[in-house]
Design a protein around this motif. Structure first.
Motif, PDB file in Angstrom:
ATOM      1  N   GLY A 393       0.809  -1.227   0.000  1.00 46.10           N
ATOM      2  CA  GLY A 393       0.000   0.000   0.000  1.00 46.10           C
ATOM      3  C   GLY A 393       0.837   1.270   0.000  1.00 46.10           C
ATOM      4  O   GLY A 393       2.060   1.263   0.141  1.00 46.10           O
ATOM      5  N   LEU A 394       0.114   2.366  -0.170  1.00 49.23           N
ATOM      6  CA  LEU A 394       0.771   3.668  -0.312  1.00 49.23           C
ATOM      7  C   LEU A 394       1.441   4.100   0.988  1.00 49.23           C
ATOM      8  O   LEU A 394       2.582   4.566   1.005  1.00 49.23           O
ATOM      9  CB  LEU A 394      -0.281   4.698  -0.749  1.00 49.23           C
ATOM     10  N   LYS A 395       0.745   3.907   2.100  1.00 42.98           N
ATOM     11  CA  LYS A 395       1.302   4.366   3.376  1.00 42.98           C
ATOM     12  C   LYS A 395       2.601   3.629   3.686  1.00 42.98           C
ATOM     13  O   LYS A 395       3.589   4.233   4.128  1.00 42.98           O
ATOM     14  CB  LYS A 395       0.276   4.174   4.497  1.00 42.98           C
ATOM     15  N   HIS A 396       2.591   2.332   3.395  1.00 43.72           N
ATOM     16  CA  HIS A 396       3.810   1.558   3.637  1.00 43.72           C
ATOM     17  C   HIS A 396       4.971   2.132   2.819  1.00 43.72           C
ATOM     18  O   HIS A 396       6.070   2.358   3.347  1.00 43.72           O
ATOM     19  CB  HIS A 396       3.560   0.091   3.266  1.00 43.72           C
ATOM     20  N   LEU A 397       4.708   2.392   1.547  1.00 46.66           N
ATOM     21  CA  LEU A 397       5.772   2.937   0.690  1.00 46.66           C
ATOM     22  C   LEU A 397       6.262   4.284   1.237  1.00 46.66           C
ATOM     23  O   LEU A 397       7.470   4.523   1.352  1.00 46.66           O
ATOM     24  CB  LEU A 397       5.244   3.108  -0.747  1.00 46.66           C
ATOM     25  N   VAL A 398       5.310   5.141   1.563  1.00 51.74           N
ATOM     26  CA  VAL A 398       5.693   6.479   2.037  1.00 51.74           C
ATOM     27  C   VAL A 398       6.494   6.367   3.333  1.00 51.74           C
ATOM     28  O   VAL A 398       7.532   7.033   3.498  1.00 51.74           O
ATOM     29  CB  VAL A 398       4.442   7.367   2.227  1.00 51.74           C
ATOM     30  N   ASP A 399       6.039   5.494   4.223  1.00 46.62           N
ATOM     31  CA  ASP A 399       6.769   5.330   5.490  1.00 46.62           C
ATOM     32  C   ASP A 399       8.196   4.850   5.239  1.00 46.62           C
ATOM     33  O   ASP A 399       9.144   5.327   5.861  1.00 46.62           O
ATOM     34  CB  ASP A 399       6.040   4.327   6.403  1.00 46.62           C
ATOM     35  N   GLU A 400       8.326   3.899   4.319  1.00 45.80           N
ATOM     36  CA  GLU A 400       9.669   3.372   4.036  1.00 45.80           C
ATOM     37  C   GLU A 400      10.560   4.453   3.427  1.00 45.80           C
ATOM     38  O   GLU A 400      11.743   4.551   3.736  1.00 45.80           O
ATOM     39  CB  GLU A 400       9.588   2.162   3.072  1.00 45.80           C
ATOM     40  N   VAL A 401       9.963   5.258   2.542  1.00 45.97           N
ATOM     41  CA  VAL A 401      10.733   6.352   1.933  1.00 45.97           C
ATOM     42  C   VAL A 401      11.123   7.362   3.016  1.00 45.97           C
ATOM     43  O   VAL A 401      12.273   7.810   3.085  1.00 45.97           O
ATOM     44  CB  VAL A 401       9.923   7.025   0.798  1.00 45.97           C
ATOM     45  N   ASN A 402      10.196   7.664   3.891  1.00 46.36           N
ATOM     46  CA  ASN A 402      10.492   8.585   5.004  1.00 46.36           C
ATOM     47  C   ASN A 402      11.617   8.038   5.884  1.00 46.36           C
ATOM     48  O   ASN A 402      12.481   8.777   6.330  1.00 46.36           O
ATOM     49  CB  ASN A 402       9.246   8.833   5.857  1.00 46.36           C
ATOM     50  N   LYS A 403      11.571   6.723   6.108  1.00 40.38           N
ATOM     51  CA  LYS A 403      12.623   6.121   6.957  1.00 40.38           C
ATOM     52  C   LYS A 403      14.006   6.313   6.352  1.00 40.38           C
ATOM     53  O   LYS A 403      14.998   6.389   7.055  1.00 40.38           O
ATOM     54  CB  LYS A 403      12.355   4.617   7.127  1.00 40.38           C
ATOM     55  N   LEU A 404      14.032   6.390   5.023  1.00 40.56           N
ATOM     56  CA  LEU A 404      15.327   6.616   4.353  1.00 40.56           C
ATOM     57  C   LEU A 404      15.749   8.085   4.450  1.00 40.56           C
ATOM     58  O   LEU A 404      16.803   8.468   3.968  1.00 40.56           O
ATOM     59  CB  LEU A 404      15.226   6.210   2.879  1.00 40.56           C
ATOM     60  N   GLY A 405      14.878   8.895   5.037  1.00 40.70           N
ATOM     61  CA  GLY A 405      15.215  10.322   5.211  1.00 40.70           C
ATOM     62  C   GLY A 405      14.694  11.190   4.086  1.00 40.70           C
ATOM     63  O   GLY A 405      15.034  12.373   3.990  1.00 40.70           O
ATOM     64  N   LEU A 406      13.860  10.623   3.217  1.00 38.93           N
ATOM     65  CA  LEU A 406      13.325  11.395   2.085  1.00 38.93           C
ATOM     66  C   LEU A 406      11.863  11.767   2.328  1.00 38.93           C
ATOM     67  O   LEU A 406      11.118  11.004   2.938  1.00 38.93           O
ATOM     68  CB  LEU A 406      13.398  10.549   0.811  1.00 38.93           C
TER      69      LEU A 406
END
Ligand code: GLA
Length: 729
Positions: A393-406
């Protein structure tokens, strides 16, 4: 006070810092005429320029020649069907079938501040900063009250205009034409400048002599368009960046428009701008008012460069509302040219991971994440994430991207509908179409009829849901086709304008509900790059052509009227996907640094050597962006004109630093270094070339110039950063 009324001579005096605009009222007749626009003059009697003392003398009651008079009088707003055979500004259809409009002065108001225009983007200013003149006119015959509205922005040397028309009678009327502004003046052997284009070739500067008759640019495409731009300038022959008289006229509107100059039998010109009248109709019941979009006028006595800087300052101070206007935007990486439709969570995270390692600050997921969209044939309207691609899902992707600092940004095309979509199967009537006809597809899609409230509400709910579903900090709002088949219902002439009003309403709701969202508008590249959209988004994607060399002329035309801070510009991969050209990675960055700056490539696939340059490019962005975003822009040389090289510079408002970008398009054998003369520096200041001990006087750099070392190869570029130094003085 920037507006005065000279009661004795019946002249309105509008003054900015360097310009004056004069409007006269012809006593007995109530004609409102144009006296003067140009360099600043003192208040004085100057109504001789209305030429009412010359034949054909109508104000002295020689009614016999009224028709000839109307055809020569320099008006502020032309009526219709009463003897002025030049372009009319307004047309109506009254209940009894009459079309004639004959406007007469009634009264005026001068108010502090700048009133907004309901439902439309418009410039804004504090009560202290700006004054507004409203000239009330009327035509009792057709029962309309017309207000000509002028706001004077002293500091930016800008006057805005718009027009409102009220049905003052007791029966319905139909407006079939309402332009926003008209200026008549004597021709001074002017040339006309417009911005022509196409997909991937937006805003190419074009100059032409003004011939007798009409010359215009326009759009009937439902948007401001790639092809013609809602801007024109007219200027004395030979005008260049620093010399010449230039008048600029720019439309704050994103739909059908016309910008036209007509040269008359008496060697006067009439410049008009407004919503295109073809197909346009607007119904007014008694008491209702229609307000036409705003026109921005500016005048420069010092060539095109000053016109540019007037407009840049005006848009930065009085049109763009986003809180990002004065902020560095996150350096983004967009996956469009990296993957097109072929991506999934893993691919995006791989790009995000490498991007984070190289200093990039935001991942933007472009087209292809929703419905079952794997090409451009489906799913517009179905704004639900495709979990086959975006696993988890979208939230998972966004969270993972955020975790990378982006940060995370997303692409949407809310105004459209694919015939192959859940939405179309449910609501086929929501697309623009003419009953009993096959609607015209473009890029496999139709346009949603945003004149309908239920359609707008659905669209808004989709956008709202997507943005609220995860930590989405940026939206690229696209519009990938132009309007056709606008033909349903009994008020079809209103639909094109109502569609534009619908877009404005949606974006207004969006920026109000998500004030921290960074919104970037886009339309198949830069087909809706106009001041209207800048009211909602601080930046607009400039062109789908990311080739550094093609970008030189696209960006030159864009920068002519828009601040650099608004111009979406990315570094992409080579050979360039649009033209197949290969340019050095650093040149691509130097050209993109003139805009918002970002990347549009698969960072995991480019060469190690290029990848290694990214951190340096990102730090250049951080070093120079405050200057590029807030400074004064000067065009030094144009590849479009000389065929060999391009050069522009940005100078800090306090002249304490300057950044010069030079692109050598073609290498040449056996040549000296090239001498270029810089612009906009302080002649009394010494500048050090950053990173060196070399110090030059501003006077030397501007008058003698600087030498650009010869570079070996085509498409080479250099940045020169000058900073203050006091060692010469
Ligand atoms: C338009 C935009 C591109 C990209 C595509 C996606 O062409 O300009 O940047 O977003 O749409 O379909």
């Amino acid at each position: 006070m920037s507006i005065r009324y000279d009661e004795a001579n019946r002249i309105f005096e509008l003054d900015t810092r360097n310009t004056s605009y004069r409007i006269g009222i012809v006593d007995e007749e109530g004609f409102v005429g144009h006296i003067y626009y140009g360099q600043k003059i003192r208040p004085q009697k100057c109504d001789q320029f209305l030429r009412t003392c010359e034949a054909p003398f109508v104000p002295s009651k020689n009614n016999r020649e009224r028709c000839s008079f109307m055809d020569t009088f320099p008006t502020e707003y032309s009526g219709n069907g009463i003897g002025d055979y030049r372009e009319s500004c307004i047309a109506v259809k009254t209940a009894n079938g009459s079309r004639t409009v004959d406007l007469k002065f009634v009264d005026y108001d001068i108010v502090n501040g700048k009133p907004g225009i309901s439902g439309l983007p418009a410039s804004f200013a504090g009560e202290e900063e700006v004054q507004t003149l409203v000239v009330h006119m009327m035509d009792g015959g057709c029962g309309i009250d017309v207000d000509l509205i002028y706001s004077v922005f002293e500091d930016e040397n800008v006057i805005t205009r718009s027009v409102s028309v009220k049905n003052a009678g007791d029966r319905d009327i139909r407006l079939t034409k309402v332009y926003s502004a008209c200026i008549d003046m004597d021709d001074e052997d002017f040339e006309m400048l417009t911005l022509h284009g196409s997909w991937a070739r937006e805003r190419q500067i074009e100059r032409r002599p003004i011939a007798y008759g009409k010359q215009s640019v326009s759009s009937l495409r439902g948007e401001s368009s790639h092809q013609d731009h809602p801007f024109m300038a007219w200027m004395t022959k030979g005008t260049d960046q620093t010399t010449g008289d230039v008048y600029g006229m720019h439309f704050v509107y994103s739909g059908n428009f016309i910008a036209q100059i007509e040269k008359s039998q008496f060697d006067s010109i009439r410049a008009v701008m407004g919503i295109h009248s073809e197909g346009f109709e607007w119904w007014l019941t008694p008491g209702e008012t229609f307000t036409a979009p705003e026109v921005v006028l500016t005048y420069s006595h010092d060539g095109l460069g000053q016109m540019t800087r007037n407009l840049h300052d005006f848009y930065r101070c009085h049109m763009i509302r986003s809180r990002y206007l004065h902020q560095k935007r996150p350096v983004l990486i967009n996956n469009w040219e990296a993957t097109y439709f072929d991506f999934d969570t893993d691919k995006l995270l791989a790009i995000a991971k490498s991007a984070a390692e190289h200093g990039i600050e935001m991942l933007v997921m472009d087209d292809g994440w929703f419905g079952h969209r794997n090409d451009d044939a489906t799913s517009l309207g179905d704004w639900f994430v495709n979990e086959n691609k975006i696993k988890g899902g979208l939230k998972h992707l966004v969270d993972e991207v955020n975790k990378l600092g982006l940060k995370f940004g997303i692409w949407m095309e809310p105004e459209m509908i694919s015939p192959d979509s859940e939405l179309y199967r449910k609501h086929p009537d929501w697309a623009f179409a003419v009953p009993e006809r096959t609607a015209t597809l473009s890029r496999n899609q139709y346009v949603l009829d945003l004149s309908r409230k239920e359609v707008r509400d659905y669209v808004y709910e989709c956008v709202h849901n997507v943005i609220s579903s995860a930590n989405i900090e940026y939206v690229k709002w696209d519009m990938n086709r132009q309007l056709t088949d606008i033909g349903r219902g009994d008020r079809q002439g209103e639909l094109a304008h109502r569609d534009v009003l619908g877009v404005y309403e949606l974006q207004e709701r969006l920026v109000n509900d998500f004030p921290d969202l960074l919104l970037e508008n886009c339309s198949g590249g830069g087909a809706r790059f106009d001041p209207g959209m800048l009211y909602y988004s601080p930046q607009i994607w400039c062109s789908d052509d990311t080739d550094a060399i093609e970008r030189l002329s696209i960006q030159e035309g864009t920068e002519l009227i828009y601040p650099l801070s608004t111009m979406g510009a990315h570094v992409s991969d080579c050979p360039n996907h649009t033209v197949g050209r290969s340019t050095p990675f650093m040149t691509r960055a130097h050209v993109a640094l003139a805009g918002t700056f970002g990347y549009e490539l698969d960072i995991t696939k480019i060469s190690e050597e290029e990848r290694a340059m990214i951190p340096e490019q990102v730090s250049m962005y951080h070093k120079y962006n405050d200057l590029v975003r807030e400074g004064d822009y000067y065009r030094v040389a144009s590849y479009r004109e000389n065929g060999l090289y391009d050069c522009w510079m940005v100078v800090a408002k306090d002249k304490s630093e300057a950044l010069v970008t030079y692109v050598q398009v073609l290498g040449r054998p056996n040549v000296h270094s090239r001498k270029i003369k810089l612009l906009g520096l302080d002649v009394a200041t010494d500048y050090r070339l950053d990173g060196t001990e070399k110090v030059y006087g501003g006077d030397l750099l501007m008058n003698a110039g600087m030498l650009i070392e010869t570079m070996r190869g085509d498409y080479m570029s250099r940045l020169y950063h000058f900073v203050l130094d006091n060692s010469l003085t």
